[in-house]
Scaffold this motif. Sequence first.
Motif, short mmCIF file in Angstrom:
data_model
loop_
_atom_site.label_atom_id
_atom_site.label_comp_id
_atom_site.label_asym_id
_atom_site.label_seq_id
_atom_site.Cartn_x
_atom_site.Cartn_y
_atom_site.Cartn_z
N ASN A 33 72.88 25.43 74.65
CA ASN A 33 73.37 24.66 75.80
C ASN A 33 74.65 25.22 76.39
O ASN A 33 75.53 24.47 76.82
N LEU A 34 74.76 26.55 76.43
CA LEU A 34 75.90 27.15 77.15
C LEU A 34 75.71 26.89 78.63
O LEU A 34 74.59 26.70 79.10
N PHE A 35 76.82 26.89 79.39
CA PHE A 35 76.72 26.70 80.83
C PHE A 35 76.34 28.04 81.45
O PHE A 35 77.15 28.97 81.45
N PRO A 36 75.12 28.18 81.98
CA PRO A 36 74.62 29.51 82.37
C PRO A 36 75.33 30.10 83.58
O PRO A 36 75.27 31.31 83.80
N HIS A 37 75.99 29.24 84.36
CA HIS A 37 76.64 29.75 85.57
C HIS A 37 78.08 30.17 85.32
O HIS A 37 78.81 30.51 86.24
N MET A 38 78.49 30.15 84.05
CA MET A 38 79.86 30.57 83.71
C MET A 38 79.78 31.69 82.69
O MET A 38 78.86 31.75 81.88
N GLU A 57 86.38 25.98 79.90
CA GLU A 57 86.02 24.84 80.75
C GLU A 57 86.62 23.50 80.29
O GLU A 57 87.30 22.83 81.05
N ALA A 58 86.34 23.14 79.03
CA ALA A 58 86.78 21.81 78.58
C ALA A 58 88.30 21.70 78.46
O ALA A 58 88.88 20.71 78.92
N TYR A 106 77.66 36.80 81.08
CA TYR A 106 77.01 35.50 81.29
C TYR A 106 76.06 35.25 80.11
O TYR A 106 75.56 36.21 79.50
N ALA A 109 72.99 34.63 79.88
CA ALA A 109 71.70 35.33 79.96
C ALA A 109 71.82 36.78 79.52
O ALA A 109 70.82 37.43 79.22
N ARG A 118 83.34 27.60 72.04
CA ARG A 118 83.54 26.58 73.07
C ARG A 118 83.92 25.24 72.43
O ARG A 118 84.82 24.54 72.92
#
Lengths: 260, 302
Positions: free
Chosen positions: A107-112, A120-121, A153, A155, A169
């Motif tokens: 569940n990583l944020f794919p757009h970051m 982020e947090a 990224y 991906a 994270r």
Amino acid sequence: MTTAGSGAAPMVRAEGVHKRFGRTEVLRGISLEVAAGEVCCVIGPSGSGKSTFLRCVNHLEKIDAGRLEVDGTLVGYREEGDRIHELREREVAATRRDIGMVFQRFNLFPHMTALGNVMEAPVQVLGTAKRDAETAARALLDRVGLGDRAGAYPAQLSGGQQQRVAIARALAMRPKLMLFDEPTSALDPELVGEVLDVMRGLAADGMTMLVVTHEMGFAREVADQVVFIDEGVVVEAGPPADVITAPREPRTRDFLSKVL
Amino acid sequence: MATRPDDIRAVPVRHPGRWVAAAALGVLVAMLVHFLVTQHKLRWDVVASNLFAHPVLVGVERTVLLTVGCMAIGVVLGVVLAVLRMSPNPVLKGVSWAYIWFFRGTPVLVQLLFWFFLPSVVASLSVGVPFGPSFLHADSKTVVTQLVSVLLGLGLNEAAYMAEIARAGILSVDAGQSEAAAALGMRRVQTLRRIVLPQAMRVIIPPTGNETISMLKTTSLASTIGYLELLGTAQEIYARNYLIIPLLLCISLWYLALTSVSYVGQYYLERRFGRGAARELPPTPLQRVRVALAGRPGQGLG
């Protein structure tokens, strides 16, 4: 420092925790304790409720009955006299800051980027200055062995690398408790080791960890306590030398004979 | 290893059907071009002289303004409606559902006329306590001008369609993303803004580009209430000189040009929000031209 966190009270205390989904009772009275600094591995067949229990600990699922405390504080509720009040969304979010979670599917944020995921947090939730958050995030990526992949990224990373970023994270919020929900189950076999190595390092540093896992080798080696859950109840709990090597209960023996 | 065998040199399959189809289409295209060039009543000289005439340029400007304005209202209100529609609160959900039901269920031209003629039944507007005293009064005719009624008519209608597009985008984002954000202590609004919407954009942008192109042309309905955008301007000119077809051709060229510009905008937006979705971003057209010029000269036409 709160007195609750230092020593006496357990980090996690569950007492008769029940959870229903519709008519199916998934948890039917889970009781366990995890001391601060302890590594507790939860094992059991699929559908036994072990992941659901883990999700209850940071209130991703609401419990229906029983008592669940983290660091001496009730999860998701507040007690005033004999009445129990639901916590507001803001209060629930605040309690989750101190509890890190690592998911089976990363569940990583794919757009970051990897760095963006780790920053982020702290930036959004704690209001840390970007420059400080970046320094801390780079140090954490170094710690999980991915200092050179900060700009990648998700991906562009392998499963093992993604899961290590996910651990970094969660650590960025300096949690007092880390929850791992089958962190290696979605990985190719040759990538499992690198994630377990990071977790071993965390355990050695004294992090309190609650780990749902199928990795019996890891549980035997790293866990202070192993809890075997089946059909929503704790069947057997104790040091790995007892539960994994010399199980007392026939159900535990039966399960272990299938996975070992 | 043995020596490498020779490359296969097979006789390619012939496709006579393709040749026939291509020839037939070729003839039709040739007929069309012949008509466009030789039919002197099309008056390409009038098309050319009006293309950059001042009133037409003003019309272009107004069409662009209406498109941007209506889409802005549509996108912002649409996202809000989508979020309301997914709220656990049944009242919010119901209101959003009813809005979409009403605005999708009646013709946009009817809605446009409705807003334009509303001042004839509601003479004054006021802001204040519901059913109580009010603080601000205004004559509705001065508030609901032609421009405002077009913006309301087309913008509010667009919001109903954008709501469904935005909802599809939000639903396309894996639930694990919100869970991961929640586990980090992020709040619902933060999660929506930082995590869910940026990912939903990838799904939202292509149909929104479609809606923008559609809106560009729907703004021509504004001419029905006498607002002089592109079509209204053309109508005003040909009402005087009767050169109807040349003026319609003239504004069609403008509509085509504006549509083409929006393609470019969509391309770069998709690229911007596609980050992380693919391992490598595809090169931009500009980059492709540069590579073709610098790297391998002569490629493409050989």
